[in-house]
Motif scaffolding. Structure first.
Motif, PDB file in Angstrom:
ATOM      1  N   ARG A   1      39.757  -1.844 -53.707  1.00  0.00           N
ATOM      2  CA  ARG A   1      39.868  -0.399 -53.930  1.00  0.00           C
ATOM      3  C   ARG A   1      38.799   0.082 -54.912  1.00  0.00           C
ATOM      4  O   ARG A   1      38.159   1.114 -54.685  1.00  0.00           O
ATOM      5  N   ALA A   2      38.614  -0.647 -55.975  1.00  0.00           N
ATOM      6  CA  ALA A   2      37.579  -0.278 -56.946  1.00  0.00           C
ATOM      7  C   ALA A   2      36.202  -0.316 -56.301  1.00  0.00           C
ATOM      8  O   ALA A   2      35.329   0.518 -56.610  1.00  0.00           O
ATOM      9  N   ALA A   3      35.989  -1.254 -55.393  1.00  0.00           N
ATOM     10  CA  ALA A   3      34.706  -1.341 -54.706  1.00  0.00           C
ATOM     11  C   ALA A   3      34.465  -0.109 -53.842  1.00  0.00           C
ATOM     12  O   ALA A   3      33.340   0.417 -53.787  1.00  0.00           O
ATOM     13  N   VAL A   4      35.512   0.376 -53.170  1.00  0.00           N
ATOM     14  CA  VAL A   4      35.364   1.570 -52.336  1.00  0.00           C
ATOM     15  C   VAL A   4      35.134   2.803 -53.213  1.00  0.00           C
ATOM     16  O   VAL A   4      34.319   3.672 -52.876  1.00  0.00           O
ATOM     17  N   VAL A   5      35.826   2.896 -54.338  1.00  0.00           N
ATOM     18  CA  VAL A   5      35.598   4.003 -55.267  1.00  0.00           C
ATOM     19  C   VAL A   5      34.135   4.019 -55.717  1.00  0.00           C
ATOM     20  O   VAL A   5      33.481   5.072 -55.735  1.00  0.00           O
ATOM     21  N   ALA A   6      33.603   2.868 -56.049  1.00  0.00           N
ATOM     22  CA  ALA A   6      32.214   2.779 -56.492  1.00  0.00           C
ATOM     23  C   ALA A   6      31.251   3.203 -55.385  1.00  0.00           C
ATOM     24  O   ALA A   6      30.244   3.893 -55.643  1.00  0.00           O
ATOM     25  N   LEU A   7      31.545   2.814 -54.161  1.00  0.00           N
ATOM     26  CA  LEU A   7      30.679   3.194 -53.039  1.00  0.00           C
ATOM     27  C   LEU A   7      30.682   4.700 -52.819  1.00  0.00           C
ATOM     28  O   LEU A   7      29.629   5.303 -52.546  1.00  0.00           O
ATOM     29  N   THR A   8      31.846   5.341 -52.917  1.00  0.00           N
ATOM     30  CA  THR A   8      31.884   6.787 -52.715  1.00  0.00           C
ATOM     31  C   THR A   8      31.168   7.518 -53.847  1.00  0.00           C
ATOM     32  O   THR A   8      30.541   8.558 -53.613  1.00  0.00           O
ATOM     33  N   GLU A   9      31.228   6.994 -55.047  1.00  0.00           N
ATOM     34  CA  GLU A   9      30.476   7.609 -56.146  1.00  0.00           C
ATOM     35  C   GLU A   9      28.979   7.508 -55.894  1.00  0.00           C
ATOM     36  O   GLU A   9      28.226   8.459 -56.150  1.00  0.00           O
ATOM     37  N   ARG A  10      28.540   6.379 -55.378  1.00  0.00           N
ATOM     38  CA  ARG A  10      27.125   6.234 -55.029  1.00  0.00           C
ATOM     39  C   ARG A  10      26.743   7.185 -53.894  1.00  0.00           C
ATOM     40  O   ARG A  10      25.648   7.766 -53.885  1.00  0.00           O
ATOM     41  N   ALA A  11      27.651   7.372 -52.947  1.00  0.00           N
ATOM     42  CA  ALA A  11      27.383   8.286 -51.834  1.00  0.00           C
ATOM     43  C   ALA A  11      27.255   9.717 -52.334  1.00  0.00           C
ATOM     44  O   ALA A  11      26.381  10.472 -51.878  1.00  0.00           O
ATOM     45  N   ARG A  12      28.097  10.129 -53.280  1.00  0.00           N
ATOM     46  CA  ARG A  12      28.018  11.486 -53.814  1.00  0.00           C
ATOM     47  C   ARG A  12      26.725  11.700 -54.593  1.00  0.00           C
ATOM     48  O   ARG A  12      26.259  12.837 -54.723  1.00  0.00           O
ATOM     49  N   ALA A  13      26.156  10.624 -55.099  1.00  0.00           N
ATOM     50  CA  ALA A  13      24.876  10.724 -55.797  1.00  0.00           C
ATOM     51  C   ALA A  13      23.702  10.725 -54.822  1.00  0.00           C
ATOM     52  O   ALA A  13      22.542  10.809 -55.250  1.00  0.00           O
ATOM     53  N   GLY A  14      23.991  10.638 -53.520  1.00  0.00           N
ATOM     54  CA  GLY A  14      22.936  10.693 -52.516  1.00  0.00           C
ATOM     55  C   GLY A  14      22.253   9.379 -52.243  1.00  0.00           C
ATOM     56  O   GLY A  14      21.219   9.349 -51.577  1.00  0.00           O
ATOM     57  N   GLU A  15      22.826   8.267 -52.712  1.00  0.00           N
ATOM     58  CA  GLU A  15      22.158   6.976 -52.594  1.00  0.00           C
ATOM     59  C   GLU A  15      22.044   6.492 -51.154  1.00  0.00           C
ATOM     60  O   GLU A  15      21.129   5.738 -50.824  1.00  0.00           O
ATOM     61  N   PHE A  16      22.955   6.957 -50.271  1.00  0.00           N
ATOM     62  CA  PHE A  16      22.957   6.459 -48.893  1.00  0.00           C
ATOM     63  C   PHE A  16      22.439   7.494 -47.898  1.00  0.00           C
ATOM     64  O   PHE A  16      22.683   7.395 -46.702  1.00  0.00           O
ATOM     65  N   ARG A  17      21.726   8.477 -48.386  1.00  0.00           N
ATOM     66  CA  ARG A  17      21.171   9.518 -47.516  1.00  0.00           C
ATOM     67  C   ARG A  17      20.418   8.882 -46.360  1.00  0.00           C
ATOM     68  O   ARG A  17      19.676   7.923 -46.577  1.00  0.00           O
ATOM     69  N   PRO A  18      20.598   9.369 -45.109  1.00  0.00           N
ATOM     70  CA  PRO A  18      21.255  10.614 -44.696  1.00  0.00           C
ATOM     71  C   PRO A  18      22.762  10.537 -44.518  1.00  0.00           C
ATOM     72  O   PRO A  18      23.367  11.511 -44.070  1.00  0.00           O
ATOM     73  N   LEU A  19      23.389   9.403 -44.809  1.00  0.00           N
ATOM     74  CA  LEU A  19      24.850   9.345 -44.778  1.00  0.00           C
ATOM     75  C   LEU A  19      25.399  10.070 -46.000  1.00  0.00           C
ATOM     76  O   LEU A  19      25.144   9.674 -47.136  1.00  0.00           O
TER      77      LEU A  19
END
Length: 518
Positions: free
Chosen positions: A311-329
């Motif tokens: 769960r903590a790993a998924v939380v960390a991934l979504t925080e990275r996504a909100r920072a635009g790290e996985f653009r264009p996703l």
């Protein structure tokens, strides 16, 4: 004639929904009482049973689903011995006669070679959660064994969604921006709520212009009329109706408008009834977080690739996504894909768990392809223009931008994976014209089976109390059955299916508040 002549919506283009007094009727809230199903009064007289529906005298022209949007799901269902067939029929645009013309309604039937030929069909609707046809096909592929052994199931897509005269009313950039909740908009300057509200406003103008000026509602009441058009086409007096998720609005509207034409009613994992859009969305995000927790527990037990604290790993991934790290996703695309992956399980829950974990792990280590594929599939299933129109039409009291910013803060803390995007998504419908509330039944002849799940990522489980309140107000006996598993809808449980078949065949209800194991 413009394409809009086939489909339209009740428009009041000068008016937009905002916070204010609820326009929904009051409902009682009924909890689990035990004892007599649907009532704490054990002296309540049992009403006479309602006769079962008849087999259609004039059926639809069924064919295999090759070449349709259901083709892949139908092929998967065939591997389990299920036959998935497609048909279309004409339904009136407006049953009042105010607007002439018809549109094409799409139906999907699931059965097996052993399904009794003299068994009446069950009509299925999943509302706007995803197309009814694709939901039925997926459930058939993952195990609808007990139900299909007794009855064929016929899903009817809501108008404007999938094969029921689909709507494509947005500009591509607007559609892409809404799917990403404004994260990569050129005008995005840190205030995503404003960005999504602007995109929603543009979508509203585009779609209402596309549908103008036929004044046809795309709400649950119109979907109920389409179900009645199917009943009429079949030449039967009554039907059995199974509704999942937001389809509960449609089913209850049908019961209100056509009270003499319903003989069986199953409300499966219902969305909250007669509530504002914010309350309904919070129920959904609570269900998403609960489903994620259940996934994380399984994942840890399997020593999955997300590590000791999935769960903590998924939380960390979504925080990275909100920072635009996985653009264009975008973060919205990723959370939508996770939620969709948690909804309907295959017959191999362990494989489902490790597959999603591996896709998330790959994203975090630089390989976005598996999550990109899941995101594309989820967007196709859950974010069509027709679903935008349907959801906005059904919802009431859409919050303004200021309230959205508050929800981002509170939900972002309470629901760290899904809360921020859930709050932002409410902005999309803020400009949509106000429509009349969906009617609710005042009298129900059949008993009602209500199903719910512990961790439902499509609607949550707070809808149970609201729908049982509606049923109680309508004077009907009911029983609620709680599936302790994770996913949507509850009918994917073999235990739930057995109870449903018993109810469908002889109106036998389980003890109220009974549970089915995960």
């Amino acid at each position: 004639m413009r394409r809009a002549a086939l489909i339209a919506v009740v428009l009041a283009t000068c008016c937009a929904c905002g916070a204010g007094p609820s326009i929904r009727p009051d409902v009682a809230v009924e909890g689990h009482t035990g004892g007599t199903p649907g009532s704490s009064d054990t002296s309540q007289a049992t009403p006479p049973p309602v006769p079962a529906p008849a087999v259609p005298t004039s059926d639809l022209p069924w064919r295999d689903c090759s070449g349709t949007s259901l083709a892949d799901a139908a092929l998967a269902a065939a591997s389990t011995g299920v036959i998935v067939e497609c048909a279309e029929f004409s339904a009136p645009i407006d049953t009042s006669g105010r607007i002439d013309g018809t549109f094409t309604a799409a139906a999907t039937r699931a059965r097996t070679s052993a399904t009794p030929a003299d068994a009446y069909p069950i009509v299925f609707t999943s509302g706007t959660d995803r197309s009814s046809g694709s939901t039925l096909a997926m459930l058939s592929a993952t195990g609808l064994t007990a139900v299909l052994a007794a009855h064929p199931v016929v899903a009817l897509d809501r108008r404007g969604i999938d094969r029921s005269t689909p709507i494509e009313c947005m500009e591509p950039d607007t559609r892409r921006g809404l799917a990403d909740l404004g994260q990569f908009e050129p005008s995005f300057s840190g205030d995503a709520a404003d960005a999504v509200a602007t995109l929603g406003h543009d979508a509203t103008i585009s779609c209402t212009d596309y549908l103008d000026p036929q004044e046809l509602e795309f709400g649950a009441d119109a979907a109920a009329d389409d179900i009645n058009a199917l009943r009429t086409r079949w030449g039967v007096d009554t039907i059995a109706l199974w509704a999942a998720g937001s389809g509960s609005d449609i089913a209850l509207s049908y019961a209100a408008t056509y009270p003499d034409n319903i003989a069986r009613l199953i409300l499966d994992s219902p969305a909250p009834i007669a509530t504002d859009a914010t309350t309904e969305e919070e129920s959904r995000v609570q269900g998403q977080e609960a489903a994620l927790t259940a996934f994380a527990t399984r994942c840890a037990a399997l020593s999955c690739s997300l590590g000791p604290d999935p769960r903590a790993a998924v939380v960390a991934l979504t925080e990275r996504a909100r920072a635009g790290e996985f653009r264009p996703l975008s973060a919205a695309s990723i959370t939508r894909a996770i939620s969709a992956s948690l909804a309907i399980a295959s017959q191999n829950r362990q494989l489902d768990t490790t597959s999603l974990a591996d896709a998330l792990s790959a994203l975090g280590t630089g390989n976005p392809v598996p999550m990109r594929e899941r995101a594309a599939a989820a967007e196709k299933a859950l974010a069509s223009d027709g679903q935008f129109v349907g959801r906005c039409t059904d919802g009431v009291q859409w919050p303004g931008v200021g309230r959205i910013r508050e929800l981002q803060q509170t939900w972002g803390k309470s629901y760290p994976v899904f809360g921020n995007e859930a709050a932002l998504g409410l902005s999309a419908c803020a400009s949509w014209p106000t429509t009349a509330p969906t009617p609710l039944p005042t009298a129900l002849k059949p008993t009602v089976l209500v199903l719910s799940g512990q961790a439902d990522p499509a609607v949550g489980n707070t809808g149970l109390a609201t729908v049982t309140g509606v049923v109680t107000n309508a004077g009907a006996r009911f029983a609620s059955l709680d599936w302790q598993g994770s996913g949507h809808p509850a009918m994917q449980s073999a235990c739930v299916q057995q109870a449903a078949v018993s109810y469908l065949d002889n109106q036998s209800l389980p003890a109220n508040g009974n549970v089915c194991p995960a």
